[in-house]
Design an enzyme around this catalytic site. Structure first.
Site, PDB file in Angstrom:
ATOM      1  N   ASP A 185       0.921  -1.157  -0.118  1.00 11.12           N
ATOM      2  CA  ASP A 185       0.025   0.061   0.156  1.00 11.12           C
ATOM      3  C   ASP A 185       0.811   1.277   0.031  1.00 11.12           C
ATOM      4  O   ASP A 185       1.593   1.491   1.082  1.00 11.12           O
ATOM      5  CB  ASP A 185      -0.896   0.073   1.251  1.00 11.12           C
ATOM      6  N   HIS A 186       1.141   1.715  -1.308  1.00 10.84           N
ATOM      7  CA  HIS A 186       2.276   2.830  -1.341  1.00 10.84           C
ATOM      8  C   HIS A 186       2.119   3.796  -0.270  1.00 10.84           C
ATOM      9  O   HIS A 186       2.977   4.744  -0.049  1.00 10.84           O
ATOM     10  CB  HIS A 186       2.390   2.881  -2.606  1.00 10.84           C
ATOM     11  N   HIS A 248      -5.503   2.839   0.976  1.00 11.38           N
ATOM     12  CA  HIS A 248      -4.972   4.070   1.590  1.00 11.38           C
ATOM     13  C   HIS A 248      -5.551   4.564   2.824  1.00 11.38           C
ATOM     14  O   HIS A 248      -5.167   5.038   4.011  1.00 11.38           O
ATOM     15  CB  HIS A 248      -4.767   5.060   0.490  1.00 11.38           C
TER      16      HIS A 248
END
Ligand code: BG6
Length: 503
Positions: A185-186, A248
């Protein structure tokens, strides 16, 4: 930059090496790690793709990506030439056993040359339909048989709903131990997102008031000016809930709401986040419409340019009922947060691109100042600016200078760009280095992903069984649909938008 190179000899195998993610994010990130001396001396990227390419032509293509997307701008020829020797192209079909036996051959040769087993990182930078095939082949071919040194990296979306996420987890667990699986999950790699933990748990000042006794409500906004661009095919299967909230925004919420971890051990941190996710109230079918609002953009204007509506975007159904905006009011049923709403919203083609978390504190218990003094009075607010502005802002009341007692809100501001001169690493730099070092703190554990899906399933089910009849319901370039204002206004609040710099 001085860095302590802790990384063992490493081979990163990228599946989907000719795709956008590799070009825009992965190679620029690895290159920056190289410039910052985090990359070990013995290091190779094996880029797997289906087309015929020779190493040099492929490197040239990656070079253009680095020049275009690296945070450092154009690369220096000498640096790129030296770095690019680490990249080799491996042509192969994902379904063919020979692709994987060929990889084994290449990696074994490197290990022989380096005289040590290497970290083997298998990065699936591919659409989700290929996850099963590649992970099964990597698992069954013996490529990843050393459980200590082999890791598999899975990009989002992880599953399409709770059932598919569970089934992907089951499949992965047949071949890999949980600590070998890195679900990306950047957002968790973003500097400002990591700083939420530092802010909360490295300061004694905020934690005592970080609860229902002092906090009135929390708002999380992640809005984007971009539309769906060329991702219509994917977005038609996803929508804003799946694309942004399941991952996010849920992670941001967990970082704000979690209990202090005892240590920064990966499982300890992730346990605390799972606790929060499990405590989020699950909506009953009939409650969804009271707590969740959806929207879809029609044509409009963004930054002075006329833009298409969602239904006119490439690969989008002309009557699509997919949401490009979602706002939800979550409640967390535990001692700390009972009764404190967490309002979250996200949308494409909004008026601005901004990710921000606002903590609104309760009003003072008694207003001692005369009415004339408090015309501008506001409760305290803490604003965590995630992007593009990066910083933290604490709003409080002060006496405006002058002969009268007049209260006025003022700000204390911590701004990354003023406080630090060193460049900020991109999320993918942080995450790739963590994978190489075997630190999974910033990655999603199986139970976390499933818990997040569980929270969203009632909304997804309700929206899919009752498609919206009033789409499009916001014009591109606006702040989302009116219903989103109503969602928060009925509790007596409004979406807070503060400019990143004090007025
Ligand atoms: C991705 C979503 O995960 O995050 C995109 O799929 C979105 O739709 C992107 O645009 C936003 O990331 P960032 O880092 O630009 O805020």
């Amino acid at each position: 930059m001085d860095s302590v190179n802790k990384v063992a000899p490493t081979v990163i195998v990228i599946f989907g090496a000719t795709g956008d993610l590799t070009w825009r994010k992965l190679i620029p990130a690895i290159y920056n790690l190289y410039l910052d001396k985090w990359i070990p001396e013995n290091f190779t990227v094996i880029a797997v793709g289906r087309s015929n390419q020779n190493d040099n032509v492929f490197r040239q293509h990656l070079h253009e990506g680095v020049d275009k997307f690296s945070r450092r701008g154009k690369s220096k020829k000498k640096d790129w030439d030296a770095f690019s020797q680490c990249i080799v192209y491996h042509k192969g079909e994902l379904a063919d056993a020979t692709t994987y036996s060929g990889l084994e051959k290449k990696i074994s040769q490197l290990e022989k040359k380096w005289k040590t087993p290497a970290n083997r990182i298998f990065y699936l930078a591919v659409p989700p339909v290929f996850f099963e095939q590649i992970s099964t082949k990597v698992g069954t071919s013996g490529l990843a048989q050393n459980k200590k040194t082999s890791r598999i990296v899975i990009e989002k979306p992880f599953g399409h709903d709770l059932e598919s996420a569970k089934s992907l987890n089951r499949l992965l667990h047949k071949m890999f131990d949980e600590n070998q699986i890195y679900r990306i999950d950047h957002y968790l790699g973003k500097e400002t997102v990591q700083n939420i933990m530092a802010f909360r748990f490295a300061n004694a000042l905020f934690e005592p008031i970080w609860n229902r006794n002092y906090i009135d409500h929390v708002q999380i906004t992640v809005s984007e000016q971009l539309g769906v661009e060329n991702r219509g095919n994917y977005y038609e299967t996803a929508g804003a809930l799946r694309d942004m909230i399941q991952n996010h925004i849920m992670q941001l919420l967990c970082l704000i709401a979690m209990e202090p971890p005892v240590s920064f051990n990966a499982d300890e941190v992730r346990n605390r986040k799972v606790d929060v996710t499990n405590a989020i109230r699950k909506f009953k079918y009939d409650d969804v419409h009271k707590n969740a609002v959806r929207g879809q953009y029609g044509e409009g204007w963004v930054e002075g340019k006329k833009v298409k509506g969602y239904r006119q975007e490439p690969d989008v159904n002309k009557n699509s009922t997919k949401e490009t905006f979602a706002a939800v009011k979550f409640q967390i049923d535990n001692w700390r947060w009972q009764g404190v709403p967490f309002y979250v919203r996200t949308g494409k083609r909004m008026n601005e691109s901004i990710s921000v978390i606002t903590i609104q504190f309760r009003p003072v218990p008694h207003q001692s100042f005369p009415r004339e003094a408090t015309g501008n009075w506001q409760p305290n607010r803490l604003v965590l600016n995630i992007q593009p502005a990066m910083g933290i802002r604490l709003r409080f009341q002060a006496k405006r200078p002058g002969l009268e007692m007049l209260l006025h809100p003022v700000d204390m501001l911590f701004n990354y760009s003023e406080s630090y001169t060193s460049g900020t690493p991109e999320a993918y730099e942080t995450l790739l280095l963590d994978i190489m070092e075997g630190d999974s703190t910033l990655f999603m554990r199986a139970d976390q992903v499933e818990a997040a899906w569980e929270v969203l399933m009632p909304i997804i089910n309700s929206w899919e069984t009752n498609p919206s009849v009033n789409f499009p319901n916001y014009a591109a370039g606006m702040q989302g649909p009116e219903d989103a204002e109503a969602l928060i206004a009925k509790d007596g609040h409004n979406w807070i938008v503060m400019p990143p710099e004090p007025e």
